[in-house]
Write a protein that holds these residues in place. Structure first.
Motif, PDB file in Angstrom:
ATOM      1  N   THR A  30       0.836  -1.209   0.000  1.00 12.47           N
ATOM      2  CA  THR A  30       0.000   0.000   0.000  1.00 12.47           C
ATOM      3  C   THR A  30       0.865   1.251   0.000  1.00 12.47           C
ATOM      4  N   LEU A  31       1.869   1.264   0.850  1.00 15.16           N
ATOM      5  CA  LEU A  31       2.763   2.429   0.928  1.00 15.16           C
ATOM      6  C   LEU A  31       3.518   2.631  -0.386  1.00 15.16           C
ATOM      7  N   THR A  32       3.991   1.534  -0.964  1.00 15.21           N
ATOM      8  CA  THR A  32       4.714   1.617  -2.234  1.00 15.21           C
ATOM      9  C   THR A  32       3.814   2.150  -3.340  1.00 15.21           C
ATOM     10  N   ARG A  33       2.566   1.695  -3.343  1.00 11.39           N
ATOM     11  CA  ARG A  33       1.611   2.143  -4.361  1.00 11.39           C
ATOM     12  C   ARG A  33       1.361   3.655  -4.245  1.00 11.39           C
ATOM     13  N   VAL A  34       1.235   4.144  -3.011  1.00 15.90           N
ATOM     14  CA  VAL A  34       1.005   5.582  -2.799  1.00 15.90           C
ATOM     15  C   VAL A  34       2.202   6.385  -3.307  1.00 15.90           C
ATOM     16  N   ILE A  35       3.408   5.987  -2.919  1.00 13.75           N
ATOM     17  CA  ILE A  35       4.608   6.724  -3.324  1.00 13.75           C
ATOM     18  C   ILE A  35       4.811   6.654  -4.835  1.00 13.75           C
ATOM     19  N   SER A  36       4.577   5.497  -5.418  1.00 12.35           N
ATOM     20  CA  SER A  36       4.729   5.339  -6.863  1.00 12.35           C
ATOM     21  C   SER A  36       3.746   6.240  -7.618  1.00 12.35           C
ATOM     22  N   ALA A  37       2.479   6.253  -7.171  1.00  6.78           N
ATOM     23  CA  ALA A  37       1.461   7.109  -7.807  1.00  6.78           C
ATOM     24  C   ALA A  37       1.811   8.584  -7.612  1.00  6.78           C
ATOM     25  N   ARG A  38       2.321   8.911  -6.448  1.00  7.60           N
ATOM     26  CA  ARG A  38       2.718  10.300  -6.171  1.00  7.60           C
ATOM     27  C   ARG A  38       3.866  10.731  -7.071  1.00  7.60           C
ATOM     28  N   ASN A  39       4.854   9.862  -7.245  1.00  4.29           N
ATOM     29  CA  ASN A  39       6.008  10.206  -8.086  1.00  4.29           C
ATOM     30  C   ASN A  39       5.605  10.382  -9.544  1.00  4.29           C
ATOM     31  N   ARG A  40       4.698   9.537 -10.034  1.00  2.14           N
ATOM     32  CA  ARG A  40       4.229   9.669 -11.419  1.00  2.14           C
ATOM     33  C   ARG A  40       3.478  10.985 -11.603  1.00  2.14           C
ATOM     34  N   ALA A  41       2.583  11.286 -10.676  1.00  2.36           N
ATOM     35  CA  ALA A  41       1.804  12.532 -10.765  1.00  2.36           C
ATOM     36  C   ALA A  41       2.726  13.745 -10.694  1.00  2.36           C
ATOM     37  N   GLN A  42       3.700  13.690  -9.800  1.00  2.00           N
ATOM     38  CA  GLN A  42       4.619  14.817  -9.660  1.00  2.00           C
ATOM     39  C   GLN A  42       5.480  14.999 -10.908  1.00  2.00           C
ATOM     40  N   SER A  43       5.917  13.895 -11.522  1.00  2.00           N
ATOM     41  CA  SER A  43       6.747  14.030 -12.725  1.00  2.00           C
ATOM     42  C   SER A  43       5.953  14.645 -13.872  1.00  2.00           C
ATOM     43  N   LEU A  44       4.667  14.313 -13.974  1.00  5.30           N
ATOM     44  CA  LEU A  44       3.832  14.944 -15.008  1.00  5.30           C
ATOM     45  C   LEU A  44       3.595  16.409 -14.687  1.00  5.30           C
ATOM     46  N   LYS A  87       5.692  20.376 -20.531  1.00  9.99           N
ATOM     47  CA  LYS A  87       4.497  20.447 -21.371  1.00  9.99           C
ATOM     48  C   LYS A  87       3.248  20.636 -20.524  1.00  9.99           C
ATOM     49  N   HIS A  88       3.418  20.998 -19.284  1.00  7.39           N
ATOM     50  CA  HIS A  88       2.296  21.099 -18.349  1.00  7.39           C
ATOM     51  C   HIS A  88       1.455  22.330 -18.667  1.00  7.39           C
ATOM     52  N   GLU A  89       0.658  22.219 -19.702  1.00  6.17           N
ATOM     53  CA  GLU A  89      -0.156  23.332 -20.186  1.00  6.17           C
ATOM     54  C   GLU A  89      -1.574  22.860 -20.441  1.00  6.17           C
ATOM     55  N   PRO A  90      -2.576  23.665 -20.083  1.00  2.68           N
ATOM     56  CA  PRO A  90      -3.957  23.275 -20.344  1.00  2.68           C
ATOM     57  C   PRO A  90      -4.297  23.190 -21.836  1.00  2.68           C
ATOM     58  N   GLU A  91      -3.457  23.734 -22.702  1.00  2.00           N
ATOM     59  CA  GLU A  91      -3.723  23.663 -24.144  1.00  2.00           C
ATOM     60  C   GLU A  91      -3.294  22.325 -24.738  1.00  2.00           C
ATOM     61  N   SER A  92      -2.541  21.528 -23.998  1.00  6.30           N
ATOM     62  CA  SER A  92      -2.128  20.212 -24.470  1.00  6.30           C
ATOM     63  C   SER A  92      -3.151  19.185 -23.986  1.00  6.30           C
ATOM     64  N   LEU A  93      -4.096  18.847 -24.862  1.00  5.10           N
ATOM     65  CA  LEU A  93      -5.183  17.953 -24.475  1.00  5.10           C
ATOM     66  C   LEU A  93      -4.651  16.577 -24.076  1.00  5.10           C
ATOM     67  N   GLU A  94      -3.635  16.101 -24.781  1.00  2.23           N
ATOM     68  CA  GLU A  94      -3.057  14.791 -24.483  1.00  2.23           C
ATOM     69  C   GLU A  94      -2.394  14.796 -23.102  1.00  2.23           C
ATOM     70  N   HIS A  95      -1.622  15.838 -22.838  1.00  4.11           N
ATOM     71  CA  HIS A  95      -0.950  15.929 -21.538  1.00  4.11           C
ATOM     72  C   HIS A  95      -1.974  16.040 -20.407  1.00  4.11           C
ATOM     73  N   ALA A 117      -4.955  14.840 -20.284  1.00  3.06           N
ATOM     74  CA  ALA A 117      -5.574  13.532 -20.052  1.00  3.06           C
ATOM     75  C   ALA A 117      -4.647  12.648 -19.216  1.00  3.06           C
ATOM     76  N   LEU A 118      -3.346  12.646 -19.543  1.00  2.00           N
ATOM     77  CA  LEU A 118      -2.367  11.873 -18.771  1.00  2.00           C
ATOM     78  C   LEU A 118      -2.250  12.398 -17.338  1.00  2.00           C
ATOM     79  N   PHE A 119      -2.254  13.711 -17.225  1.00  2.86           N
ATOM     80  CA  PHE A 119      -2.142  14.383 -15.933  1.00  2.86           C
ATOM     81  C   PHE A 119      -3.340  14.020 -15.048  1.00  2.86           C
ATOM     82  N   ALA A 120      -4.553  14.095 -15.598  1.00  2.73           N
ATOM     83  CA  ALA A 120      -5.760  13.754 -14.838  1.00  2.73           C
ATOM     84  C   ALA A 120      -5.741  12.279 -14.436  1.00  2.73           C
ATOM     85  N   GLN A 121      -5.277  11.422 -15.335  1.00  3.94           N
ATOM     86  CA  GLN A 121      -5.206   9.991 -15.041  1.00  3.94           C
ATOM     87  C   GLN A 121      -4.218   9.724 -13.894  1.00  3.94           C
ATOM     88  N   ALA A 122      -3.074  10.394 -13.923  1.00  3.04           N
ATOM     89  CA  ALA A 122      -2.072  10.206 -12.863  1.00  3.04           C
ATOM     90  C   ALA A 122      -2.608  10.685 -11.515  1.00  3.04           C
TER      91      ALA A 122
END
Length: 199
Positions: free
Chosen positions: A68-82, A87-95, A97-102
């Motif tokens: 559980t702890l590993t899953r939280v940290i892994s999800a946090r690291n992915r979200a933070q890297s995005l 490319k962290h811009e609201p005009e990038s629809l693809e980004h 979608a990935l950002f919201a998923q993370a």
């Protein structure tokens, strides 16, 4: 003949004034939406910063919950890297979608973490854990409010760029649509986890 020249000049000036007015309105709408997104960004950064402290504090109680702890940290690291990506811009629809998923995956992992905390009374009673969880809950609420403001701004901007005659100006000057930010598992944030000790 002069009347036609003056009429042409008057119509041209009117078209220019209307075009400039529409252009400025679109710029203001886009900037308001981007500002709303920046507010979400601030709260998400705060969320990402709180999670390692929460997990580190919980580790001493959750010896058997490493997954559980590993899953939280892994999800946090992915979200933070995005979030940190250039490319962290609201005009990038693809980004977006990935950002919201993370962020949705992170919320789901946090929901599982909350369920585990409920199962450990001594962990739940820890003052530091309680403070961190309260802080995280407050941050989640701020994210929700910021996301609502951003999504409202996006809807207003997208509607504004698509209606006639605004669509002529938005197409000519390259005003791209913005993507709303929707977390797939928002119920994880808004509902407390349910734990059944009778199973």
């Amino acid at each position: 003949m002069k009347i036609f020249v003056w009429l042409f000049i008057a119509v041209t000036m009117l078209v220019i004034v209307v075009g400039v007015t529409i252009f400025n309105k679109l710029v203001r709408g886009r900037n308001q939406a981007k500002n709303g997104f920046a507010q979400i960004d601030v709260q998400l950064k705060r969320r990402h910063d709180l999670i390692p402290n929460l997990v580190e504090t919980a580790k001493r109680y959750l010896v058997h919950e490493e997954e559980t702890l590993t899953r939280v940290i892994s999800a946090r690291n992915r979200a933070q890297s995005l979030q940190d990506s250039n490319k962290h811009e609201p005009e990038s629809l693809e980004h977006m979608a990935l950002f919201a998923q993370a962020e949705s995956m992170l919320s789901k992992a946090l929901g599982q973490f909350y369920a585990v905390v409920e199962a450990y009374p001594e962990l739940k009673a820890d003052t530091l854990i309680k403070e961190l969880m309260d802080e995280l809950t407050n941050t989640e609420n701020r994210i929700g409010f910021a996301r609502q403001h951003y999504n409202d701004s996006v809807m207003f901007y997208n509607n504004s760029r698509e209606v006639f005659p605004n669509n002529l100006v938005s197409t000519t000057f390259g005003f791209r649509p913005l993507s709303p930010l929707v977390f797939a598992d928002k119920e994880v944030i808004s509902q407390a986890p349910k734990v059944n000790f009778n199973q």
